[in-house]
Scaffold this motif. Sequence first.
Motif, PDB file in Angstrom:
ATOM      1  N   GLY A   1      36.879  15.095 -29.389  1.00 41.90           N
ATOM      2  CA  GLY A   1      37.633  13.914 -29.018  1.00 41.90           C
ATOM      3  C   GLY A   1      36.925  12.616 -29.312  1.00 41.90           C
TER       4      GLY A   1
ATOM      5  N   ARG B   1      43.843  10.888 -38.319  1.00 43.03           N
ATOM      6  CA  ARG B   1      42.592  10.902 -37.544  1.00 43.03           C
ATOM      7  C   ARG B   1      41.463  10.168 -38.264  1.00 43.03           C
TER       8      ARG B   1
ATOM      9  N   ASN C   1      38.110   9.793 -36.022  1.00 46.70           N
ATOM     10  CA  ASN C   1      38.498   9.765 -34.605  1.00 46.70           C
ATOM     11  C   ASN C   1      39.051  11.117 -34.185  1.00 46.70           C
ATOM     12  N   SER C   2      39.132  11.308 -32.890  1.00 50.04           N
ATOM     13  CA  SER C   2      39.696  12.553 -32.337  1.00 50.04           C
ATOM     14  C   SER C   2      39.062  13.777 -32.980  1.00 50.04           C
TER      15      SER C   2
END
Length: 125
Positions: A14, A66, A83-84
Amino acid sequence: VQLQASGGGLVQPGGSLRLSCAVSGRTSSDHVMGWFRQAPGKDREFVSAVRWGANSAYYGDFAKGRFTISRDSSKKTVYLQMNSLKLEDTAVYFCAAGLRLIVSSMWSASNYDSWGQGTLVTVSS
């Protein structure tokens, strides 16, 4: 061109990381700058690419939504904002440069002429 990737590290699922690829040598608008990754026991996989002379970006399916690729011509640096992050994003990430690549050829590592040394991204809790 010569390439040097940096920015890898350990991040929790995450989380986010931003990779950088410093470019030295002569660049042109015909260059395509790409990011690939390779996990243990797997083939090198296309992540993303951007044209040096334009802001056209391309992504592997797993990266869409992402990851974001960008380049700063004044700093001669290509970035990959991730990201993520997921466990399966764990890999060594490489930046690469190729010349006059059409879109259909960007996905293949064999079409890139110059490679950086790779930076390890580990996603783990």
